[in-house]
Design a protein around this motif. Structure first.
Motif, short mmCIF file in Angstrom:
data_model
loop_
_atom_site.label_atom_id
_atom_site.label_comp_id
_atom_site.label_asym_id
_atom_site.label_seq_id
_atom_site.Cartn_x
_atom_site.Cartn_y
_atom_site.Cartn_z
N VAL A 163 0.37 -1.42 0.18
CA VAL A 163 -0.04 -0.21 -0.21
C VAL A 163 0.69 1.34 -0.53
CG1 VAL A 163 -2.00 -1.39 1.47
CG2 VAL A 163 0.02 0.24 3.18
N ARG A 164 0.21 2.24 -0.69
CA ARG A 164 1.01 3.45 -0.72
C ARG A 164 0.45 4.60 0.09
NH1 ARG A 164 4.83 5.57 -3.19
NH2 ARG A 164 5.27 7.95 -3.35
N VAL A 165 1.21 5.42 1.39
CA VAL A 165 0.08 6.21 2.74
C VAL A 165 1.80 6.98 2.51
CG1 VAL A 165 -0.27 6.44 4.82
CG2 VAL A 165 -0.80 4.91 3.82
N ASP A 166 1.30 8.44 2.53
CA ASP A 166 1.66 9.58 3.04
C ASP A 166 3.49 10.08 2.03
OD1 ASP A 166 2.54 11.91 4.00
OD2 ASP A 166 3.74 11.71 5.66
N GLY A 167 2.84 8.82 0.29
CA GLY A 167 4.21 9.11 -0.37
C GLY A 167 4.88 7.98 -0.24
N GLU A 168 4.70 6.87 0.64
CA GLU A 168 5.46 5.25 0.92
C GLU A 168 5.10 4.43 0.44
OE1 GLU A 168 8.64 4.27 4.95
OE2 GLU A 168 6.59 6.06 5.38
N PRO A 236 -4.78 10.00 6.48
CA PRO A 236 -6.20 10.49 4.99
C PRO A 236 -6.23 10.39 3.61
CG PRO A 236 -4.67 12.81 6.03
CD PRO A 236 -3.49 11.48 6.42
N GLU A 237 -5.12 9.37 3.20
CA GLU A 237 -5.68 8.86 2.12
C GLU A 237 -4.87 7.00 2.50
OE1 GLU A 237 -5.48 11.05 -1.72
OE2 GLU A 237 -3.81 10.60 -1.73
N VAL A 238 -4.80 6.31 1.07
CA VAL A 238 -4.37 5.04 0.95
C VAL A 238 -4.39 4.56 -0.03
CG1 VAL A 238 -4.24 2.60 2.04
CG2 VAL A 238 -4.89 4.15 3.55
N ALA A 241 -4.05 -0.85 -5.15
CA ALA A 241 -3.41 -1.47 -5.89
C ALA A 241 -3.97 -0.22 -7.19
CB ALA A 241 -4.80 -2.10 -5.73
N GLY A 242 -3.39 0.72 -7.02
CA GLY A 242 -3.98 2.06 -8.61
C GLY A 242 -5.19 2.94 -8.06
N ARG A 243 -5.90 2.62 -6.80
CA ARG A 243 -7.10 3.35 -6.15
C ARG A 243 -6.98 3.56 -4.51
NH1 ARG A 243 -12.26 1.73 -8.75
NH2 ARG A 243 -12.99 1.71 -6.75
N LYS A 244 -6.95 5.04 -4.95
CA LYS A 244 -7.10 5.82 -4.23
C LYS A 244 -8.52 5.08 -2.86
CE LYS A 244 -4.20 9.25 -5.99
NZ LYS A 244 -2.86 10.22 -5.96
N THR A 245 -8.15 5.40 -1.33
CA THR A 245 -9.56 5.26 -0.98
C THR A 245 -8.61 6.61 0.44
OG1 THR A 245 -10.98 3.97 0.19
CG2 THR A 245 -8.86 3.20 0.37
N GLY A 246 -9.79 6.81 1.37
CA GLY A 246 -9.16 7.25 2.72
C GLY A 246 -10.90 8.13 3.47
N PRO A 247 -10.62 8.62 4.64
CA PRO A 247 -9.70 8.44 5.69
C PRO A 247 -9.66 7.12 6.35
CG PRO A 247 -11.35 9.54 6.29
CD PRO A 247 -11.41 9.95 5.21
N VAL A 248 -8.39 6.42 6.17
CA VAL A 248 -8.48 5.06 6.67
C VAL A 248 -7.73 5.61 8.30
CG1 VAL A 248 -7.65 3.03 6.75
CG2 VAL A 248 -8.29 4.47 4.36
N GLY A 272 3.12 -3.67 7.94
CA GLY A 272 1.51 -3.99 8.68
C GLY A 272 0.78 -4.67 7.67
N SER A 273 -0.72 -4.65 8.07
CA SER A 273 -1.73 -5.38 7.60
C SER A 273 -2.54 -4.46 7.43
CB SER A 273 -2.30 -6.13 8.60
OG SER A 273 -1.48 -7.02 9.84
N ILE A 274 -3.67 -5.27 5.65
CA ILE A 274 -4.44 -4.09 5.10
C ILE A 274 -5.50 -5.30 5.63
CG2 ILE A 274 -3.69 -2.32 3.58
CD1 ILE A 274 -3.88 -4.64 1.39
N GLY A 275 -6.84 -4.28 6.32
CA GLY A 275 -8.27 -5.22 6.55
C GLY A 275 -9.18 -4.54 6.00
N GLY A 276 -10.24 -5.00 5.58
CA GLY A 276 -11.94 -4.47 5.54
C GLY A 276 -11.78 -3.07 5.03
N ASN A 277 -10.99 -1.81 5.46
CA ASN A 277 -11.42 -0.41 6.35
C ASN A 277 -10.75 0.02 4.73
OD1 ASN A 277 -9.28 -1.13 7.20
ND2 ASN A 277 -9.71 0.79 8.26
N VAL A 278 -9.58 -0.66 4.23
CA VAL A 278 -9.05 -0.29 2.85
C VAL A 278 -9.43 -1.07 1.67
CG1 VAL A 278 -6.87 -0.82 1.93
CG2 VAL A 278 -6.99 0.26 4.13
N LEU A 279 -10.28 -2.65 2.27
CA LEU A 279 -10.57 -3.33 1.00
C LEU A 279 -12.13 -2.56 0.70
CD1 LEU A 279 -9.07 -6.16 2.37
CD2 LEU A 279 -8.18 -5.01 0.28
N SER A 280 -12.86 -2.53 1.70
CA SER A 280 -14.42 -2.32 1.34
C SER A 280 -14.73 -1.83 0.01
CB SER A 280 -15.00 -1.54 2.09
OG SER A 280 -14.06 0.24 2.70
#
Length: 296
Positions: A163-168, A236-238, A241-248, A272-280
């Motif tokens: 995942v990409r968060v804050d440019g990282e 604020p944003e995650v 897979a090329g899609r932006k979502t947030g806030p998370v 870390g781990s990504i769960g349903g609040n990113v995948l929703s």
């Protein structure tokens, strides 16, 4: 199609029990390991139970842990259960002390291994695909990695993504079962009408400290998780897979969790781990045997 129920982007399935018994309501968790059942659920399945002898398992789950082999009924009626499956049986399936029980049991990575799965979060469907299935032409491939030995043989079915968060770019576990239970204080602070037990994503303490140093304005809830007193931070944003979502919201986990516990089971270190609040908002398919994944 498997009878799945999505509860706050956490996925449960209902599996048949022998005649005269109610179906089992099981939590599914791509980031979990074993096939777990409560003792009451195991008895509804007519499993023959014996004491657990593995000392590591007993230390982790307690002295009352039992083992039961899947019956012919289970291997015939339960889609995805491997041949000669073995269930770990506990008095109640409670992820952390003080948390509520999590249904009749948990189907972890052993359930997902050797199959191709689609998690369709927008339409609230979990689909086990046939071996001949191939993704639609408009499905976009994404990178997924599993740990293998020197000869290229799979040794773990924990999926590693990015995942990409804050440019990282951050390597993470694909963890459909990532869950938190909020403390009363945190539940009041969020005041979002959602239950205390909910989907979350997780991030290592060191990463969260970097975020806090760069962005003191990012919202933080201290003492947010029941039992561990872990904080939560709102990114604020995650991008996934090329899609932006947030806030998370991300729940804090210790670096030790990823450096010592998870590292031996992953293809490389994760943060870390990504769960349903990113995948929703995505439809994601993973072909576990071929180590391929797609998003539509």
């Amino acid at each position: 199609m498997i009878a799945a129920t999505f509860i706050d982007d956490r996925v449960y399935v209902d599996m048949r029990a022998p005649a005269g018994h109610a179906p089992l309501h099981l939590f599914t968790d791509s980031g979990g390991g074993s096939l777990l059942l409560s003792r009451a659920a195991a008895l509804r399945l007519d499993l023959a139970l014996r004491p657990e002898t593995d000392q590591d398992t007993l230390e982790e789950l307690g002295p009352d842990t039992l083992v039961g082999d899947a019956t012919a009924f289970v291997t015939r009626e339960w889609a995805g259960v491997p041949a000669h499956a073995q269930f770990t049986v506990m008095p109640e399936v409670i992820p952390l002390k003080g948390w509520p029980a999590i249904g009749d049991g948990i189907l972890g990575r052993q359930w997902f291994a050797n199959h191709t799965w689609t998690w369709d979060y927008p339409h609230r469907q979990l689909i086990m695909r046939p071996a001949t299935w191939r993704p639609a032409p408009d499905a976009r491939p994404i990178e997924v990695a599993f740990k293998t030995d020197a000869d290229g043989h799979r040794v773990s079915d924990f999926a590693r993504m990015t995942v990409r968060v804050d440019g990282e770019d951050l390597p993470v576990l694909f963890d459909t079962g990532a869950t938190t239970v909020l403390t009363p204080t945190a539940l009041q602070a969020l005041a979002d009408g959602k239950p205390a037990m909910r989907a979350t994503s997780m991030m290592a303490h060191s990463v969260i400290e970097r975020w806090r140093a760069r962005h003191p304005d990012w919202r933080v809830v201290e003492d947010a998780q029941l039992g561990t007193h872990s904080l939560m931070i709102l990114a604020p944003e995650v991008e996934f897979a090329g899609r932006k979502t947030g806030p998370v919201w991300f729940t804090e986990r210790s670096d030790k969790t990823y450096d010592e516990f998870m590292a031996p089971m992953m293809s490389d270190r994760i943060e870390g781990s990504i769960g349903g609040n990113v995948l929703s908002r995505v439809v994601i398919s993973i072909d576990y045997p071929r180590a391929k994944a797609w998003v539509q």
